[in-house]
Structure formats: structure tokens, C-alpha cells
Scaffold this motif. Structure first.
Motif, PDB file in Angstrom:
ATOM      1  N   PHE A 109     102.156  78.491 -31.754  1.00  9.50           N
ATOM      2  CA  PHE A 109     103.507  78.964 -32.045  1.00  9.50           C
ATOM      3  C   PHE A 109     103.784  78.917 -33.545  1.00  9.50           C
ATOM      4  CE2 PHE A 109     108.061  78.546 -32.533  1.00  9.50           C
ATOM      5  CZ  PHE A 109     108.614  79.334 -31.531  1.00  9.50           C
ATOM      6  N   THR A 110     103.490  77.769 -34.137  1.00 10.59           N
ATOM      7  CA  THR A 110     103.779  77.583 -35.562  1.00 10.59           C
ATOM      8  C   THR A 110     102.951  78.517 -36.426  1.00 10.59           C
ATOM      9  OG1 THR A 110     104.316  75.257 -35.143  1.00 10.59           O
ATOM     10  CG2 THR A 110     103.850  75.864 -37.413  1.00 10.59           C
ATOM     11  N   SER A 111     101.689  78.730 -36.065  1.00 10.15           N
ATOM     12  CA  SER A 111     100.829  79.604 -36.878  1.00 10.15           C
ATOM     13  C   SER A 111     101.299  81.054 -36.818  1.00 10.15           C
ATOM     14  CB  SER A 111      99.368  79.500 -36.418  1.00 10.15           C
ATOM     15  OG  SER A 111      99.131  80.140 -35.175  1.00 10.15           O
ATOM     16  N   ILE A 112     101.718  81.501 -35.643  1.00 12.08           N
ATOM     17  CA  ILE A 112     102.205  82.889 -35.518  1.00 12.08           C
ATOM     18  C   ILE A 112     103.486  83.072 -36.312  1.00 12.08           C
ATOM     19  CG2 ILE A 112     103.122  84.594 -33.899  1.00 12.08           C
ATOM     20  CD1 ILE A 112     101.154  83.515 -31.821  1.00 12.08           C
ATOM     21  N   LEU A 113     104.387  82.092 -36.200  1.00 15.81           N
ATOM     22  CA  LEU A 113     105.637  82.195 -36.963  1.00 15.81           C
ATOM     23  C   LEU A 113     105.381  82.111 -38.457  1.00 15.81           C
ATOM     24  CD1 LEU A 113     108.596  82.499 -35.835  1.00 15.81           C
ATOM     25  CD2 LEU A 113     106.858  82.004 -34.154  1.00 15.81           C
ATOM     26  N   ARG A 114     104.421  81.297 -38.886  1.00 12.56           N
ATOM     27  CA  ARG A 114     104.076  81.233 -40.307  1.00 12.56           C
ATOM     28  C   ARG A 114     103.557  82.594 -40.784  1.00 12.56           C
ATOM     29  NH1 ARG A 114     102.201  77.653 -44.355  1.00 12.56           N
ATOM     30  NH2 ARG A 114     103.596  76.117 -43.420  1.00 12.56           N
ATOM     31  N   ALA A 115     102.730  83.232 -39.973  1.00  9.21           N
ATOM     32  CA  ALA A 115     102.211  84.553 -40.338  1.00  9.21           C
ATOM     33  C   ALA A 115     103.323  85.587 -40.450  1.00  9.21           C
ATOM     34  CB  ALA A 115     101.166  85.010 -39.323  1.00  9.21           C
ATOM     35  N   ARG A 116     104.439  85.325 -39.771  1.00 11.09           N
ATOM     36  CA  ARG A 116     105.584  86.241 -39.817  1.00 11.09           C
ATOM     37  C   ARG A 116     106.608  85.818 -40.863  1.00 11.09           C
ATOM     38  NH1 ARG A 116     106.713  87.202 -33.285  1.00 11.09           N
ATOM     39  NH2 ARG A 116     104.649  88.109 -32.813  1.00 11.09           N
ATOM     40  N   GLY A 117     106.285  84.789 -41.639  1.00  9.38           N
ATOM     41  CA  GLY A 117     107.139  84.421 -42.759  1.00  9.38           C
ATOM     42  C   GLY A 117     108.042  83.226 -42.533  1.00  9.38           C
ATOM     43  N   TYR A 118     107.911  82.549 -41.409  1.00  7.67           N
ATOM     44  CA  TYR A 118     108.726  81.360 -41.138  1.00  7.67           C
ATOM     45  C   TYR A 118     107.964  80.134 -41.633  1.00  7.67           C
ATOM     46  CZ  TYR A 118     111.678  84.209 -38.072  1.00  7.67           C
ATOM     47  OH  TYR A 118     112.536  85.157 -37.566  1.00  7.67           O
ATOM     48  N   GLU A 119     108.446  79.532 -42.708  1.00  5.55           N
ATOM     49  CA  GLU A 119     107.690  78.479 -43.376  1.00  5.55           C
ATOM     50  C   GLU A 119     108.214  77.069 -43.108  1.00  5.55           C
ATOM     51  OE1 GLU A 119     107.319  79.372 -47.491  1.00  5.55           O
ATOM     52  OE2 GLU A 119     106.150  81.208 -47.146  1.00  5.55           O
ATOM     53  N   ASN A 120     109.341  76.946 -42.413  1.00  4.80           N
ATOM     54  CA  ASN A 120     109.973  75.636 -42.264  1.00  4.80           C
ATOM     55  C   ASN A 120     109.780  75.045 -40.872  1.00  4.80           C
ATOM     56  OD1 ASN A 120     110.974  75.799 -44.915  1.00  4.80           O
ATOM     57  ND2 ASN A 120     112.719  77.015 -44.225  1.00  4.80           N
ATOM     58  N   LEU A 121     108.571  75.159 -40.360  1.00  3.57           N
ATOM     59  CA  LEU A 121     108.260  74.596 -39.051  1.00  3.57           C
ATOM     60  C   LEU A 121     107.282  73.439 -39.212  1.00  3.57           C
ATOM     61  CD1 LEU A 121     107.758  77.870 -36.956  1.00  3.57           C
ATOM     62  CD2 LEU A 121     109.859  76.551 -37.298  1.00  3.57           C
ATOM     63  N   ILE A 122     107.603  72.313 -38.591  1.00  5.82           N
ATOM     64  CA  ILE A 122     106.765  71.121 -38.640  1.00  5.82           C
ATOM     65  C   ILE A 122     106.179  70.886 -37.251  1.00  5.82           C
ATOM     66  CG2 ILE A 122     106.717  68.626 -39.039  1.00  5.82           C
ATOM     67  CD1 ILE A 122     109.086  69.019 -40.958  1.00  5.82           C
ATOM     68  N   GLY A 149      98.072  84.242 -43.329  1.00  9.12           N
ATOM     69  CA  GLY A 149      98.201  85.355 -42.398  1.00  9.12           C
ATOM     70  C   GLY A 149      97.390  85.206 -41.126  1.00  9.12           C
ATOM     71  N   SER A 150      96.491  84.234 -41.080  1.00  7.49           N
ATOM     72  CA  SER A 150      95.702  84.010 -39.869  1.00  7.49           C
ATOM     73  C   SER A 150      96.544  83.296 -38.823  1.00  7.49           C
ATOM     74  CB  SER A 150      94.447  83.195 -40.179  1.00  7.49           C
ATOM     75  OG  SER A 150      94.800  81.872 -40.572  1.00  7.49           O
ATOM     76  N   ILE A 151      96.130  83.409 -37.561  1.00  5.10           N
ATOM     77  CA  ILE A 151      96.792  82.668 -36.490  1.00  5.10           C
ATOM     78  C   ILE A 151      95.768  81.783 -35.805  1.00  5.10           C
ATOM     79  CG2 ILE A 151      98.513  84.476 -36.161  1.00  5.10           C
ATOM     80  CD1 ILE A 151      97.055  85.210 -33.544  1.00  5.10           C
ATOM     81  N   ASN A 152      96.246  80.710 -35.214  1.00  4.75           N
ATOM     82  CA  ASN A 152      95.369  79.737 -34.573  1.00  4.75           C
ATOM     83  C   ASN A 152      95.544  79.752 -33.058  1.00  4.75           C
ATOM     84  OD1 ASN A 152      95.494  76.418 -33.672  1.00  4.75           O
ATOM     85  ND2 ASN A 152      93.597  77.251 -34.489  1.00  4.75           N
ATOM     86  N   ILE A 153      94.456  80.019 -32.344  1.00  6.69           N
ATOM     87  CA  ILE A 153      94.379  79.788 -30.907  1.00  6.69           C
ATOM     88  C   ILE A 153      93.052  79.072 -30.697  1.00  6.69           C
ATOM     89  CG2 ILE A 153      94.426  80.773 -28.584  1.00  6.69           C
ATOM     90  CD1 ILE A 153      95.829  83.227 -29.709  1.00  6.69           C
ATOM     91  N   GLY A 154      93.099  77.771 -30.463  1.00 15.09           N
ATOM     92  CA  GLY A 154      91.897  76.955 -30.460  1.00 15.09           C
ATOM     93  C   GLY A 154      90.962  77.272 -29.303  1.00 15.09           C
ATOM     94  N   ILE A 155      89.682  77.311 -29.587  1.00 15.45           N
ATOM     95  CA  ILE A 155      88.679  77.631 -28.583  1.00 15.45           C
ATOM     96  C   ILE A 155      88.604  76.564 -27.500  1.00 15.45           C
ATOM     97  CG2 ILE A 155      86.791  76.499 -29.828  1.00 15.45           C
ATOM     98  CD1 ILE A 155      86.499  79.813 -27.903  1.00 15.45           C
ATOM     99  N   ASN A 156      89.026  75.348 -27.793  1.00 16.59           N
ATOM    100  CA  ASN A 156      88.876  74.252 -26.838  1.00 16.59           C
ATOM    101  C   ASN A 156      90.115  74.004 -25.989  1.00 16.59           C
ATOM    102  OD1 ASN A 156      86.203  73.617 -27.517  1.00 16.59           O
ATOM    103  ND2 ASN A 156      86.879  72.458 -29.306  1.00 16.59           N
ATOM    104  N   GLY A 157      90.988  74.980 -25.910  1.00 14.59           N
ATOM    105  CA  GLY A 157      92.141  74.887 -25.009  1.00 14.59           C
ATOM    106  C   GLY A 157      92.117  76.043 -24.030  1.00 14.59           C
ATOM    107  N   GLY A 158      93.293  76.479 -23.604  1.00 10.19           N
ATOM    108  CA  GLY A 158      93.386  77.633 -22.709  1.00 10.19           C
ATOM    109  C   GLY A 158      93.239  78.914 -23.499  1.00 10.19           C
TER     110      GLY A 158
END
Length: 478
Positions: free
Chosen positions: A432-445, A292-301
Motif C-alpha cells: 500500500f505504502t509503496s504504491i501511494l509513494r509512487a503516486r506522490g504520497y510521501e507522508n506514510l509511515i 517510482g517502483s512498487i513492492n509486492i514481495g515474492i514471499n507473501g501472497g
């Protein structure tokens, strides 16, 4: 006379420290004010003025806090109506700073109160302008932000005012005047800013399309208002915060200084509906993260993407960060007005593993593996870069699904299908992938390294387009 540009890369923002004969002026300060105070102390000087070029939309200023701590006068340009004590300058008003002067030049266009500050040296010679969001290196400020707060201000009207400001206030200045803008490449306050953070006005007259003396006002308005992407959600909120005044950063840091155990974090998240924001490196996040967590890395924008994707600026936030980076993360969030961090996971994600809590992973492949899968399977490719990046060049048959518009982009995705997701370098694709995973989309590579690496691999089919500059039939300065 001493001028120091204090540039913050993750915001593409420039604040300025000017000292002359024991007196200091700060222009467009960030929220963490101690840097300016320490520098003035080192120079055995007092901070006399805090000049604001306008009510900023893309970051929260430290003007009020700095004034409270130093007694310095906050100065805004004509028409500004702040909700705190400030001096509202008249057009061409002159301020003495030690042996130099600073003149307020009212330059409406980006906003109505936008003001450029002209610095003259000890001999009265024009030396530099601090142009805020009026004039950038290679561009000018977008004219569509102020209308969000005043429906009577159309972007065409503001663009027309910008034209007048440039032609009557900026372009007549000496060619050797140094231009110090508030932003550089990466900011959403313009369309085509250079990566350079200063230049001479004379050179800008040669290369900046907006300073073309033969361009008519009508042509300028059309050019300036075309191709504008919607501003991030937090922009109007930041404007109001800067206009009304905000809490001291010291108060925010103290409020956020709660180190939770894994069980406490789960409980607090449930009680407050907090977002669990994981700011670790994208590839480290992919190897294991809290469901359920999302990733926005501190070392980017980091801060701009938080502001774009977390649409409620008052949203409670719980942090997952590398140990020792928690305070830095809190500060970076506060820079764009996200003041409601309520704590963080003590000892980072390792404590989650030590507690043997469930975690998830995201499959992340190399660019070489990506090319093989594209050649050997019928997996679809999602390109989450900005539309302009996609138009310039993209993988053949890739679907444009910009992260900027993720709610629209997710409508393009079939939850039952598997997709390969890439951006330019691997930062945005993991968001993008982390937000979609948190929303239930599991088939993203995820594709590590992104298009920057993909395009250099033999055999990959790339569709080449035109750069935004080529499409406009003009040269770019960056």
C-alpha cells in the motif's frame, strides 16, 4: 494406486497426480508442467489424461502445454467449449486409468462446465472426489464469476445450480470418500475456506454449512451470495486464457531473460512504460528502492496481489529481485497470466547502489513505536486489511482503507497529513505504502509486524467486533 496432492501455497491451489498400473492422470495442472512429467518418468508411467474441473479464473493452467509435450488427452466437463483439442465428457462418463476408474460428475454452480471427478479404487469402491471449485473444505465456490462472461447467468441462478449439484451429485456419495478441492484458505474463489486441504465427505457434511441437509434452496442462495467481495481484475482474463490456450512457459521465460544494467533499465522503462516491480522483502525494500517502483514481495501472497493491483494483465513489467530469484518470479507471474515481463535489473538493487543512482526510503517503525506515537501524537492510523478483518478487531479510531480497493482508499488520504499504515503482518502495508509513494504520497509511515504484533502490546486500545462466523450465527470449520 498413488495420489499426490501438489499444493502451491501462494495460490492456495491444489493440483493432483494420480497413478495406477503405469498410467497417470493430472487434475488442474499449474503452468510449470515439468514437475508432472518428471514424476511420471520416475514412476515409469505415461500421462494419459489431463482433467480440468473448469476454466480457472485465479490461475493459468498448464493443460495445453502438458498435452503437447506428452500426448495426453485434455478432458473437460459438459458444456465446456475450449478453443483447442479436448474431450468434452458427458455426465457420468467413466475413464479407465490403470486398475482404477474416474467418473465425470457434472456439478454446475461455480461455472456451468464445473465438473467433479469421482475416483473409484481397484475394487470399484468410491475412494475420492476431486471437486475443483464446487466443494471446498468448509465452503463452496463463489457463484458470481461466470456471469462476468455471460450476462444471462445471474449469481442467484448459479447459486441455485450449486445447491442442486451438491444435493444430487455430492451429498449422496459415501461418507468415507476423501474430498480433494482445488483451493484452500487464501483463495478468492470462496469466502470461508479452511486451511485444511482435504477431508472426508462425512466430516464435511457435519461442519460445512453448504452441506446442511435442512437448508432450503432459497436459504442456500441467500447465504452463498451474501458478503461477496469483487473478484480480482485478472479473473476474467485468466478464464479466457484457459479457454483459448496460451504460450508455453518455456517461451515466456526465454522472452523475460534480459538482465539490464541500471542505465538500460531506465531507458527500457521509459520506452515501454513498464512498471518497475520490486519483489524483495518489504523491510529490505523500505531501506532503499528505485523511485517510482512498487513492492509486492515474492514471499507473501505474491501472484494474487499482482493480479489484484496491476489491472492490465498485458502490462510490461521490469523486475527488481534478489539475485537468483528472477526466474522463480517470472514463473509466479506467469501462473496468473502476467506474461509480459521484459527483463530485470542485473545483480539486483545492489547494482543500482553501485551505480550511485538516486534511491528513496520508506520509514518503517516497530509496533512499540507505533503505540507510543498513537498515544503521544494526533497521527491518523490507516488499517489496510480487508473489511472483515477490520470488523473483527481494530485499533481505536483507525481508518479502514483496504488494500484491495486502493483507488478508493487513497481518497481518504490527505497528502499533507502523516499517517501510520498497518496491515496484519507487514506485507500488505508495504504494498500500500509503496504504491501511494509512487503516486506522490510521501507522508506514510509503515508499521512492521502489523496488527498481529500491535494487539499484544500493553496499553493499545483495541475495538473488538464479531467474526464473520459469529455474525452469521454459525460455526466455522477453520
Amino acid at each position: 494406486m498413488k495420489i499426490e496432492q501438489i499444493y502451491t501455497g501462494c495460490l492456495a491451489q491444489g493440483a493432483y497426480y494420480i497413478e495406477s498400473n503405469g498410467e497417470v492422470a493430472i487434475i488442474d495442472p499449474l503452468r510449470e508442467t515439468q514437475t508432472y512429467i518428471d514424476q511420471a518418468t520416475k514412476d515409469q508411467a505415461i500421462i494419459k489424461y489431463i482433467f480440468e474441473t473448469h476454466f480457472h479464473a485465479d490461475f493459468v493452467s498448464g493443460h495445453v502445454d502438458l498435452a503437447n509435450k506428452t500426448g495426453a488427452m485434455i478432458v473437460y466437463g459438459p458444456t465446456a467449449e475450449p478453443n483447442f483439442k479436448a474431450h468434452i465428457a458427458t455426465d457420468n462418463e467413466v475413464f479407465q486409468l490403470g486398475d482404477v476408474t474416474i467418473t465425470a460428475l457434472h456439478t454446475p454452480g461455480h461455472t456451468m462446465e464445473s465438473t467433479t471427478y469421482l475416483l473409484k479404487d481397484e475394487n470399484g469402491k468410491q475412494y475420492a472426489i476431486f471437486s475443483g471449485d464446487t466443494l471446498f473444505i468448509g465452503d463452496v465456490g463463489r457463484p458470481d464469476l461466470a456471469q462476468k462472461l455471460n450476462s444471462e447467468l445471474t449469481q442467484d441462478k448459479l447459486a441455485g445450480l450449486m445447491y442442486d449439484s451438491l444435493h444430487t451429485k455430492i451429498m449422496p456419495l459415501d461418507n468415507d470418500v476423501i474430498v480433494y478441492p482445488a483451493h484452500g484458505a487464501g483463495s478468492a474463489c470462496g469466502k470461508n475456506m479452511s486451511k485444511e486441504t482435504s477431508d472426508t465427505l462425512g466430516h464435511q457434511k457435519e461442519v460445512n454449512y453448504a452441506l446442511n441437509p435442512s437448508m432450503t434452496k432459497e436459504e442456500f442462495i441467500k447465504e452463498l451470495t451474501s458478503g461477496l467481495l469483487p473478484p480480482p481484475f485478472y479473473f476474467p482474463e485468466n478464464v479466457m486464457m484457459n479457454k483459448m490456450g496460451v504460450e508455453s512457459l518455456d517461451v515466456i521465460k526465454e522472452r523475460a531473460a534480459h538482465a539490464f544494467s541500471p542505465d538500460e533499465l531506465i531507458q527500457v522503462a521509459e520506452e515501454t512504460s513498464a512498471i518497475i516491480l520490486d519483489v524483495r522483502d518489504p523491510q529490505i525494500y523500505a531501506q532503499g528502492f528505485i523511485p517510482g517502483s512498487i513492492n509486492i514481495g515474492i514471499n507473501g501472497g505474491f501472484a494474487p496481489w499482482v493480479g489484484t493491483l496491476i489491472t492490465d494483465i498485458k502490462q510490461p513489467i521490469l523486475l527488481i529481485a534478489e539475485t537468483g530469484t528472477e526466474e522463480e518470479t517470472i514463473i509466479r507471474l506467469a501462473r496468473v497470466g502476467y506474461d509480459n515481463v521484459i527483463g530485470y535489473l542485473n545483480n539486483g538493487f545492489q547494482s543500482w547502489l553501485d551505480a550511485e543512482k538516486d534511491f528513496e526510503e520508506i520509514v518503517s517503525i516497530s509496533p512499540e513505536e507505533f503505540v507510543e506515537l498513537v498515544d503521544e501524537t494526533e497521527l491518523k492510523v490507516l488499517d489496510v486489511r480487508k473489511p472483515g478483518e477490520y470488523s473483527t478487531s481494530h485499533v481505536e479510531n483507525a481508518i479502514s482503507a483496504p488494500l484491495d480497493f486502493i483507488n478508493e482508499s487513497m481518497k481518504l488520504i490527505d497528502p499533507e497529513e502523516t499517517y501510520l499504515v498497518h496491515c496484519a503482518g507487514g506485507y500488505r502495508s508495504m504494498i500500500f505504502t509503496s504504491i501511494l509513494r509512487a503516486r506522490g504520497y510521501e507522508n506514510l509511515i509503515d508499521v512492521a509486524g502489523g496488527f498481529g504484533k500491535i494487539k499484544n502490546i500493553d496499553g493499545v486500545k483495541i475495538v473488538e467486533g464479531q467474526t464473520p462466523c459469529e455474525l452469521k450465527n454459525k460455526s466455522c470449520s477453520n
